[in-house]
Design a protein around this motif. Structure first.
Motif, PDB file in Angstrom:
ATOM      1  N   ILE A  48       0.868  -1.173   0.000  1.00  0.00           N
ATOM      2  CA  ILE A  48       0.000   0.000   0.000  1.00  0.00           C
ATOM      3  C   ILE A  48       0.905   1.222   0.000  1.00  0.00           C
ATOM      4  CG2 ILE A  48      -1.615   1.254   1.522  1.00  0.00           C
ATOM      5  CD1 ILE A  48      -2.519  -1.681   2.332  1.00  0.00           C
ATOM      6  N   VAL A  49       0.518   2.279  -0.701  1.00  0.00           N
ATOM      7  CA  VAL A  49       1.263   3.535  -0.604  1.00  0.00           C
ATOM      8  C   VAL A  49       0.313   4.601  -0.081  1.00  0.00           C
ATOM      9  CG1 VAL A  49       2.966   3.041  -2.407  1.00  0.00           C
ATOM     10  CG2 VAL A  49       0.833   4.171  -3.024  1.00  0.00           C
ATOM     11  N   THR A  50       0.825   5.439   0.801  1.00  0.00           N
ATOM     12  CA  THR A  50       0.000   6.542   1.286  1.00  0.00           C
ATOM     13  C   THR A  50       0.866   7.799   1.344  1.00  0.00           C
ATOM     14  OG1 THR A  50      -1.623   7.217   2.936  1.00  0.00           O
ATOM     15  CG2 THR A  50       0.220   5.875   3.737  1.00  0.00           C
ATOM     16  N   ALA A  90       3.387   7.382  -7.279  1.00  0.00           N
ATOM     17  CA  ALA A  90       3.430   5.922  -7.428  1.00  0.00           C
ATOM     18  C   ALA A  90       2.757   5.464  -8.717  1.00  0.00           C
ATOM     19  CB  ALA A  90       2.770   5.254  -6.225  1.00  0.00           C
ATOM     20  N   LEU A  91       1.789   6.248  -9.196  1.00  0.00           N
ATOM     21  CA  LEU A  91       1.056   5.853 -10.408  1.00  0.00           C
ATOM     22  C   LEU A  91       2.016   5.641 -11.580  1.00  0.00           C
ATOM     23  CD1 LEU A  91      -2.344   6.577 -11.494  1.00  0.00           C
ATOM     24  CD2 LEU A  91      -0.743   7.645 -13.025  1.00  0.00           C
ATOM     25  N   ALA A  92       2.941   6.565 -11.759  1.00  0.00           N
ATOM     26  CA  ALA A  92       3.871   6.495 -12.897  1.00  0.00           C
ATOM     27  C   ALA A  92       4.907   5.376 -12.729  1.00  0.00           C
ATOM     28  CB  ALA A  92       4.583   7.834 -13.057  1.00  0.00           C
ATOM     29  N   LEU A  93       5.049   4.855 -11.514  1.00  0.00           N
ATOM     30  CA  LEU A  93       6.064   3.824 -11.266  1.00  0.00           C
ATOM     31  C   LEU A  93       5.512   2.409 -11.451  1.00  0.00           C
ATOM     32  CD1 LEU A  93       7.680   5.441  -8.085  1.00  0.00           C
ATOM     33  CD2 LEU A  93       8.642   5.372 -10.393  1.00  0.00           C
ATOM     34  N   ALA A 113      -9.910   2.802 -12.833  1.00  0.00           N
ATOM     35  CA  ALA A 113     -10.359   3.809 -11.855  1.00  0.00           C
ATOM     36  C   ALA A 113      -9.177   4.635 -11.359  1.00  0.00           C
ATOM     37  CB  ALA A 113     -11.057   3.126 -10.679  1.00  0.00           C
ATOM     38  N   ALA A 114      -8.052   3.978 -11.100  1.00  0.00           N
ATOM     39  CA  ALA A 114      -6.867   4.692 -10.609  1.00  0.00           C
ATOM     40  C   ALA A 114      -6.377   5.684 -11.653  1.00  0.00           C
ATOM     41  CB  ALA A 114      -5.769   3.689 -10.257  1.00  0.00           C
ATOM     42  N   ARG A 115      -6.442   5.282 -12.917  1.00  0.00           N
ATOM     43  CA  ARG A 115      -5.993   6.180 -13.988  1.00  0.00           C
ATOM     44  C   ARG A 115      -6.906   7.407 -14.057  1.00  0.00           C
ATOM     45  NH1 ARG A 115      -2.466   5.113 -17.528  1.00  0.00           N
ATOM     46  NH2 ARG A 115      -2.661   2.859 -17.457  1.00  0.00           N
ATOM     47  N   ALA A 116      -8.224   7.177 -13.932  1.00  0.00           N
ATOM     48  CA  ALA A 116      -9.167   8.305 -13.990  1.00  0.00           C
ATOM     49  C   ALA A 116      -8.964   9.253 -12.804  1.00  0.00           C
ATOM     50  CB  ALA A 116     -10.603   7.777 -14.006  1.00  0.00           C
ATOM     51  N   ILE A 117      -8.605   8.709 -11.654  1.00  0.00           N
ATOM     52  CA  ILE A 117      -8.415   9.522 -10.444  1.00  0.00           C
ATOM     53  C   ILE A 117      -7.045  10.205 -10.462  1.00  0.00           C
ATOM     54  CG2 ILE A 117      -8.156   9.359  -7.915  1.00  0.00           C
ATOM     55  CD1 ILE A 117     -10.168   6.865  -8.233  1.00  0.00           C
ATOM     56  N   GLU A 157       2.729  -9.104  -9.375  1.00  0.00           N
ATOM     57  CA  GLU A 157       2.418 -10.316 -10.133  1.00  0.00           C
ATOM     58  C   GLU A 157       3.592 -11.295 -10.020  1.00  0.00           C
ATOM     59  OE1 GLU A 157      -0.396 -10.889 -11.417  1.00  0.00           O
ATOM     60  OE2 GLU A 157      -1.344  -8.988 -11.923  1.00  0.00           O
ATOM     61  N   PRO A 158       3.368 -12.590 -10.273  1.00  0.00           N
ATOM     62  CA  PRO A 158       4.464 -13.576 -10.155  1.00  0.00           C
ATOM     63  C   PRO A 158       5.696 -13.222 -10.990  1.00  0.00           C
ATOM     64  CG  PRO A 158       2.357 -14.692 -10.386  1.00  0.00           C
ATOM     65  CD  PRO A 158       2.078 -13.238 -10.574  1.00  0.00           C
ATOM     66  N   ASP A 159       5.512 -12.519 -12.120  1.00  0.00           N
ATOM     67  CA  ASP A 159       6.677 -12.153 -12.945  1.00  0.00           C
ATOM     68  C   ASP A 159       7.316 -10.827 -12.492  1.00  0.00           C
ATOM     69  OD1 ASP A 159       4.834 -10.274 -13.742  1.00  0.00           O
ATOM     70  OD2 ASP A 159       4.804 -10.830 -15.859  1.00  0.00           O
ATOM     71  N   GLY A 160       6.848 -10.257 -11.391  1.00  0.00           N
ATOM     72  CA  GLY A 160       7.456  -9.046 -10.850  1.00  0.00           C
ATOM     73  C   GLY A 160       6.766  -7.754 -11.275  1.00  0.00           C
ATOM     74  N   ARG A 161       5.823  -7.831 -12.240  1.00  0.00           N
ATOM     75  CA  ARG A 161       5.134  -6.601 -12.658  1.00  0.00           C
ATOM     76  C   ARG A 161       4.292  -6.061 -11.509  1.00  0.00           C
ATOM     77  NH1 ARG A 161       1.230  -6.900 -16.046  1.00  0.00           N
ATOM     78  NH2 ARG A 161       1.073  -9.129 -15.672  1.00  0.00           N
ATOM     79  N   LEU A 162       4.222  -4.721 -11.415  1.00  0.00           N
ATOM     80  CA  LEU A 162       3.476  -4.078 -10.334  1.00  0.00           C
ATOM     81  C   LEU A 162       2.212  -3.432 -10.906  1.00  0.00           C
ATOM     82  CD1 LEU A 162       6.492  -2.496  -8.401  1.00  0.00           C
ATOM     83  CD2 LEU A 162       5.305  -4.663  -7.923  1.00  0.00           C
ATOM     84  N   VAL A 163       1.045  -3.842 -10.383  1.00  0.00           N
ATOM     85  CA  VAL A 163      -0.246  -3.378 -10.898  1.00  0.00           C
ATOM     86  C   VAL A 163      -0.904  -2.485  -9.839  1.00  0.00           C
ATOM     87  CG1 VAL A 163      -2.494  -4.103 -11.796  1.00  0.00           C
ATOM     88  CG2 VAL A 163      -0.489  -5.568 -12.131  1.00  0.00           C
ATOM     89  N   GLY A 164      -1.230  -1.241 -10.208  1.00  0.00           N
ATOM     90  CA  GLY A 164      -1.754  -0.273  -9.245  1.00  0.00           C
ATOM     91  C   GLY A 164      -3.266  -0.122  -9.302  1.00  0.00           C
ATOM     92  N   GLY A 165      -3.890  -0.043  -8.128  1.00  0.00           N
ATOM     93  CA  GLY A 165      -5.327   0.227  -8.015  1.00  0.00           C
ATOM     94  C   GLY A 165      -5.567   1.325  -6.993  1.00  0.00           C
ATOM     95  N   MET A 166      -6.786   1.836  -6.938  1.00  0.00           N
ATOM     96  CA  MET A 166      -7.113   2.922  -6.001  1.00  0.00           C
ATOM     97  C   MET A 166      -8.406   2.590  -5.269  1.00  0.00           C
ATOM     98  SD  MET A 166      -6.346   5.595  -4.577  1.00  0.00           S
ATOM     99  CE  MET A 166      -6.579   7.275  -4.087  1.00  0.00           C
ATOM    100  N   PHE A 167      -8.346   2.472  -3.945  1.00  0.00           N
ATOM    101  CA  PHE A 167      -9.488   1.981  -3.165  1.00  0.00           C
ATOM    102  C   PHE A 167     -10.047   2.993  -2.169  1.00  0.00           C
ATOM    103  CE2 PHE A 167      -7.453  -1.633  -4.950  1.00  0.00           C
ATOM    104  CZ  PHE A 167      -8.502  -2.465  -5.295  1.00  0.00           C
ATOM    105  N   ASP A 168      -9.465   4.196  -2.090  1.00  0.00           N
ATOM    106  CA  ASP A 168      -9.979   5.191  -1.137  1.00  0.00           C
ATOM    107  C   ASP A 168     -11.465   5.463  -1.376  1.00  0.00           C
ATOM    108  OD1 ASP A 168      -7.761   5.719   0.407  1.00  0.00           O
ATOM    109  OD2 ASP A 168      -7.078   7.427  -0.797  1.00  0.00           O
ATOM    110  N   GLY A 169     -11.821   5.702  -2.617  1.00  0.00           N
ATOM    111  CA  GLY A 169     -13.192   6.101  -2.942  1.00  0.00           C
ATOM    112  C   GLY A 169     -14.172   4.963  -2.797  1.00  0.00           C
ATOM    113  N   ILE A 170     -13.848   3.790  -3.362  1.00  0.00           N
ATOM    114  CA  ILE A 170     -14.808   2.684  -3.253  1.00  0.00           C
ATOM    115  C   ILE A 170     -14.877   2.189  -1.810  1.00  0.00           C
ATOM    116  CG2 ILE A 170     -14.858   1.999  -5.674  1.00  0.00           C
ATOM    117  CD1 ILE A 170     -13.047  -0.300  -5.032  1.00  0.00           C
TER     118      ILE A 170
END
Ligand SMILES: NC(=O)c1ccc[n+]([C@@H]2O[C@H](COP(=O)([O-])OP(=O)(O)OC[C@H]3O[C@@H](n4cnc5c(N)ncnc54)[C@H](OP(=O)(O)O)[C@@H]3O)[C@@H](O)[C@H]2O)c1
Length: 267
Positions: A65-67, A74-77, A84-88, A97-110
């Motif tokens: 989690i990043v705060t 963090a979005l650009a990284l 939703a994260a892109r729109a916000i 992910e198992p291959d090391g890729r980092l996938v970002g989401g945003m949960f403050d609003g929901i």
């Protein structure tokens, strides 16, 4: 007991001592019988890119989690971003992910909207006044619009930021009336304080409570103090109130599910 099989999670912040996510998420892991632990990482803005690079290499890391103050940078990284994260324009939860890729989401609003619904306050069709146009307000505005509010007015000290946000939200939720306005709660069903006013005892109120009518729900996102001056005075005027901690409580399960590979924030 931490063993060689324990899955690792983290929260990255600066400062980090005020975060409550470790308590909430570790309790959840325990309740669910997950062999997992979430620990705090105190990392400043200059160290964020290297932390992301290091986290890609840690194979038993499930996510983090990043705060404050990292949500926008963090979005650009991230290697991939939920819609939703892109729109916000910010992320707060990242899955490895198992291959090391980092996938970002945003949960403050929901998380905020889930907290409202869990306490019987469905925002669908309601006229909502949102105070603030910072990171948390952006996520809440997006989620409220997706939840089908009747109308959404955004009031902010810096009016230009409220205007920009209203335009952005209106573009991503065409069926909803979204506009910038003033912090006058007359005629609204719900007021949400998403400014940082209320954390310190000497903070001014974010609106004139004398203009609140007793039917208006007053919601807070500040967690400490739990009963802010706004909530206390609103309650004294007979308004129903909604606490800031409900947002994090509902968000915790959503963040844990996302880091475990469950459905994303873009619903
Ligand atoms: N419950 C939860 O799970 C949760 C989650 C996230 C955040 N939060 C809380 O939400 C609050 C806001 O966080 P954030 O990340 O959105 O912060 P942020 O991006 O810094 O935004 C702060 C907002 O407060 C306004 N503000 C600050 N000082 C003000 C003042 N003196 N007078 C009037 N308005 C003022 C700012 O207005 P300007 O645009 O004019 O500067 C802006 O709209 C914090 O208290 C944070 O702890 C709670």
């Amino acid at each position: 007991m931490i063993t060689g099989n324990t899955r690792l999670f983290g929260i990255v912040a600066d400062p980090v001592d005020q975060v409550r996510t470790p308590q909430v998420l570790n309790r959840l892991f325990e309740q669910r019988g997950h062999d997992a632990v979430l620990v705090p990482f105190h990392v400043g803005a200059d160290g964020l890119p290297r932390i992301f690079e290091a986290f890609r290499q840690i194979r038993n890391l499930g996510g983090f989690i990043v705060t404050v103050p990292h949500k926008v940078e963090a979005l650009a990284l991230c290697d991939e971003i939920e819609d939703a994260a892109r729109a916000i324009g910010a992320v707060n939860t990242i899955r490895r992910e198992p291959d090391g890729r980092l996938v970002g989401g945003m949960f403050d609003g929901i998380g905020f909207v889930a907290g409202l619904k869990a306490r019987g306050h469905d925002p669908a069709g309601r006229r909502v006044l949102l105070l603030g146009a910072g990171g948390a307000a952006a996520a809440i505005a997006h989620a409220l619009a997706l939840a089908g509010v009747g109308s959404l007015t955004i009031a902010n000290r810096t009016l230009s930021k409220a205007r920009e946000m209203a335009e952005r939200i209106a573009a991503s939720a065409p069926g909803v009336r979204v506009e910038a306005g003033v912090a006058d709660p007359s005629g609204y069903d719900m007021v949400v304080n998403a400014t940082s006013l209320g954390m310190r005892p000497d903070d001014p109120l974010p609106l004139d409570v004398a203009t609140l009518s007793s039917g208006t729900l007053v919601a807070e996102i500040i967690m400490k103090p739990e009963m802010t001056a706004l909530l206390g005075q609103a309650q004294a005027r007979g308004c129903p109130v909604h606490l800031g901690r409900h947002m994090l409580e509902e968000q915790a399960a959503l963040m844990a599910g996302f880091m475990a590979g469950g459905p994303g924030a873009s619903r």
